[in-house]
Design an enzyme around this catalytic site. Structure first.
Site, mmCIF file in Angstrom:
data_model
loop_
_atom_site.group_PDB
_atom_site.id
_atom_site.type_symbol
_atom_site.label_atom_id
_atom_site.label_comp_id
_atom_site.label_asym_id
_atom_site.label_seq_id
_atom_site.Cartn_x
_atom_site.Cartn_y
_atom_site.Cartn_z
ATOM 1 N N ARG A 21 61.306 7.971 -58.697
ATOM 2 C CA ARG A 21 61.520 6.503 -58.725
ATOM 3 C C ARG A 21 62.465 6.079 -57.602
ATOM 4 O O ARG A 21 62.267 5.036 -56.990
ATOM 5 C CB ARG A 21 62.091 6.087 -60.092
ATOM 6 C CG ARG A 21 61.038 6.107 -61.193
ATOM 7 C CD ARG A 21 61.646 6.083 -62.578
ATOM 8 N NE ARG A 21 62.453 4.916 -62.838
ATOM 9 C CZ ARG A 21 63.356 4.835 -63.812
ATOM 10 N NH1 ARG A 21 63.526 5.867 -64.627
ATOM 11 N NH2 ARG A 21 64.051 3.743 -63.986
ATOM 12 N N ARG A 48 64.256 6.688 -72.415
ATOM 13 C CA ARG A 48 62.970 6.395 -71.797
ATOM 14 C C ARG A 48 62.335 7.656 -71.219
ATOM 15 O O ARG A 48 63.018 8.477 -70.632
ATOM 16 C CB ARG A 48 63.150 5.337 -70.697
ATOM 17 C CG ARG A 48 63.048 3.933 -71.219
ATOM 18 C CD ARG A 48 63.463 2.877 -70.243
ATOM 19 N NE ARG A 48 62.937 2.987 -68.895
ATOM 20 C CZ ARG A 48 63.182 2.107 -67.930
ATOM 21 N NH1 ARG A 48 63.940 1.040 -68.196
ATOM 22 N NH2 ARG A 48 62.694 2.262 -66.729
HETATM 23 P P1 AP5 Z 1 70.283 -0.496 -66.443
HETATM 24 O O1 AP5 Z 1 70.907 -1.838 -66.568
HETATM 25 O O2 AP5 Z 1 69.306 -0.088 -67.476
HETATM 26 O O3 AP5 Z 1 69.658 -0.317 -64.964
HETATM 27 P P2 AP5 Z 1 68.388 -0.982 -64.309
HETATM 28 O O4 AP5 Z 1 68.741 -1.337 -62.901
HETATM 29 O O5 AP5 Z 1 67.812 -2.077 -65.145
HETATM 30 O O6 AP5 Z 1 67.434 0.282 -64.308
HETATM 31 P P3 AP5 Z 1 65.914 0.459 -64.686
HETATM 32 O O7 AP5 Z 1 65.668 1.947 -64.761
HETATM 33 O O8 AP5 Z 1 65.496 -0.312 -65.899
HETATM 34 O O9 AP5 Z 1 65.238 -0.114 -63.445
HETATM 35 P P4 AP5 Z 1 63.904 0.197 -62.898
HETATM 36 O O10 AP5 Z 1 63.816 -0.886 -61.919
HETATM 37 O O11 AP5 Z 1 63.629 1.547 -62.386
HETATM 38 O O12 AP5 Z 1 62.941 0.163 -64.205
HETATM 39 P P5 AP5 Z 1 61.873 -0.889 -64.688
HETATM 40 O O13 AP5 Z 1 61.926 -0.931 -66.156
HETATM 41 O O14 AP5 Z 1 61.975 -2.147 -63.913
HETATM 42 O O15 AP5 Z 1 71.476 0.579 -66.315
HETATM 43 C C1 AP5 Z 1 71.220 1.969 -66.208
HETATM 44 C C2 AP5 Z 1 72.294 2.762 -66.985
HETATM 45 O O16 AP5 Z 1 73.553 2.592 -66.316
HETATM 46 C C3 AP5 Z 1 72.512 2.270 -68.426
HETATM 47 O O17 AP5 Z 1 72.782 3.367 -69.240
HETATM 48 C C4 AP5 Z 1 73.760 1.340 -68.325
HETATM 49 O O18 AP5 Z 1 74.509 1.313 -69.539
HETATM 50 C C5 AP5 Z 1 74.539 1.999 -67.196
HETATM 51 N N1 AP5 Z 1 75.294 1.045 -66.375
HETATM 52 C C6 AP5 Z 1 74.889 -0.181 -65.954
HETATM 53 N N2 AP5 Z 1 75.821 -0.762 -65.176
HETATM 54 C C7 AP5 Z 1 76.846 0.155 -65.091
HETATM 55 C C8 AP5 Z 1 78.120 0.135 -64.421
HETATM 56 N N3 AP5 Z 1 78.509 -0.914 -63.683
HETATM 57 N N4 AP5 Z 1 78.905 1.232 -64.543
HETATM 58 C C9 AP5 Z 1 78.498 2.312 -65.301
HETATM 59 N N5 AP5 Z 1 77.328 2.369 -65.955
HETATM 60 C C10 AP5 Z 1 76.494 1.290 -65.854
HETATM 61 O O19 AP5 Z 1 60.515 -0.188 -64.199
HETATM 62 C C11 AP5 Z 1 59.987 0.938 -64.829
HETATM 63 C C12 AP5 Z 1 58.619 1.259 -64.239
HETATM 64 O O20 AP5 Z 1 57.709 0.153 -64.474
HETATM 65 C C13 AP5 Z 1 58.574 1.459 -62.727
HETATM 66 O O21 AP5 Z 1 58.908 2.786 -62.359
HETATM 67 C C14 AP5 Z 1 57.115 1.121 -62.424
HETATM 68 O O22 AP5 Z 1 56.255 2.169 -62.768
HETATM 69 C C15 AP5 Z 1 56.841 -0.051 -63.366
HETATM 70 N N6 AP5 Z 1 57.174 -1.357 -62.738
HETATM 71 C C16 AP5 Z 1 58.138 -2.232 -63.163
HETATM 72 N N7 AP5 Z 1 58.159 -3.298 -62.348
HETATM 73 C C17 AP5 Z 1 57.219 -3.098 -61.402
HETATM 74 C C18 AP5 Z 1 56.802 -3.848 -60.266
HETATM 75 N N8 AP5 Z 1 57.367 -5.030 -59.948
HETATM 76 N N9 AP5 Z 1 55.794 -3.355 -59.512
HETATM 77 C C19 AP5 Z 1 55.197 -2.196 -59.811
HETATM 78 N N10 AP5 Z 1 55.566 -1.410 -60.860
HETATM 79 C C20 AP5 Z 1 56.575 -1.864 -61.651
#
Ligand code: AP5
Length: 219
Positions: free
Chosen positions: A173, A162
């Site tokens: 972030r 990403r």
């Molecule tokens: P993963 O499961 O992908 O983590 P995640 O918590 O889902 O992380 P995201 O980066 O997707 O969360 P985010 O909230 O920042 O992004 P979002 O898309 O919502 O795991 C991460 C990595 O770790 C992977 O490689 C995985 O394999 C590994 N892993 C997982 N568990 C593990 C473990 N136990 N041990 C070891 N490794 C592990 O948001 C993106 C953007 O969209 C935001 O910045 C914002 O601009 C916008 N946005 C989204 N929602 C909103 C909202 N509600 N309001 C305003 N803006 C928003």
């Protein structure tokens, strides 16, 4: 009775990874605000173009736009039995809007699992993350590698990194999360909905604890 679960945790805590497991096991619809924005971006809709400028900087998309998008998604027929929310709500205004929306349907949030992971771990996790283009399945080059590098085990589609996982954007972030989203931990704790899970455990152990917490609210 409809079941609404909100997965809370910093960027990279494992919300998306766990949401895929839980949604399948619990037959719940996975509603990820980040995925909804990325789909719009892929289709080059006006919403997607607008969201991109915020996402690229690691900032939150404005509340009114985000709330309208999630409200529309939750109003679709496949969500009548509830949903597993991932990445929403992320601000107190979004949390209030969700409470109000569910109340109009005679529902409420049933559980808020908070996946706790320290900031230094998050940077390494996001730096090594690979996501699948078709369905957003998530891998990590060290902690959860695909069988064939660059290909999704589940649907064979291409894996990509990403744009917002670059170290500088990740730092922003995390800062934004601490300022705007972390206050929701207290908000849901005060309402007796929060269950904290140690997100530094292996993926399967985290899933097990989340599924146990869900079984408790279902019983
Ligand atoms: P993963 O499961 O992908 O983590 P995640 O918590 O889902 O992380 P995201 O980066 O997707 O969360 P985010 O909230 O920042 O992004 P979002 O898309 O919502 O795991 C991460 C990595 O770790 C992977 O490689 C995985 O394999 C590994 N892993 C997982 N568990 C593990 C473990 N136990 N041990 C070891 N490794 C592990 O948001 C993106 C953007 O969209 C935001 O910045 C914002 O601009 C916008 N946005 C989204 N929602 C909103 C909202 N509600 N309001 C305003 N803006 C928003």
């Amino acid at each position: 009775m409809a079941l609404y679960i909100v997965l809370l945790g910093p960027p990279g805590a494992g919300k998306g990874t766990q949401a895929k497991v839980i949604a399948e096991r619990e037959k719940l619809v996975h509603v990820s605000s980040g995925d909804l924005f990325r789909e719009n971006l892929k289709l080059q809709t006006e919403l997607g173009k607008l969201a991109q400028s915020y996402m690229d900087r690691g900032e939150l998309v404005p509340d009114d736009i985000t709330i309208a998008m999630v409200r529309e998604r939750l109003s679709q027929p496949d969500c009548t039995q509830g949903a597993l929310l991932d990445g929403f709500p992320r601000t107190p205004a979004q949390a209030k809007a969700l409470d109000d929306l569910l109340a109009t349907w005679g529902s409420r949030i049933n559980l808020v699992p908070y996946i706790a992971v320290a900031p230094e771990v998050l940077i390494e996790r996001l730096g090594g993350r690979w996501s699948c283009r078709a369905e957003g399945h998530v891998y990590h080059e060290k902690y959860n590698p695909p069988k064939v590098m660059g290909r999704c085990d589940i649907d064979g589609s291409e894996l990509y990194q990403r744009e917002d996982d670059k170290p500088e954007t990740v730092k922003n972030r995390i800062r934004v999360y601490m300022e705007q989203t972390a206050p929701l931990i207290a908000y849901y704790r005060e309402r007796g909905l929060l269950v904290e899970v140690d997100g530094t455990q292996p993926i399967e152990l985290v899933s097990e604890q989340l599924l146990k917490a869900i079984a408790k609210v279902r019983s």
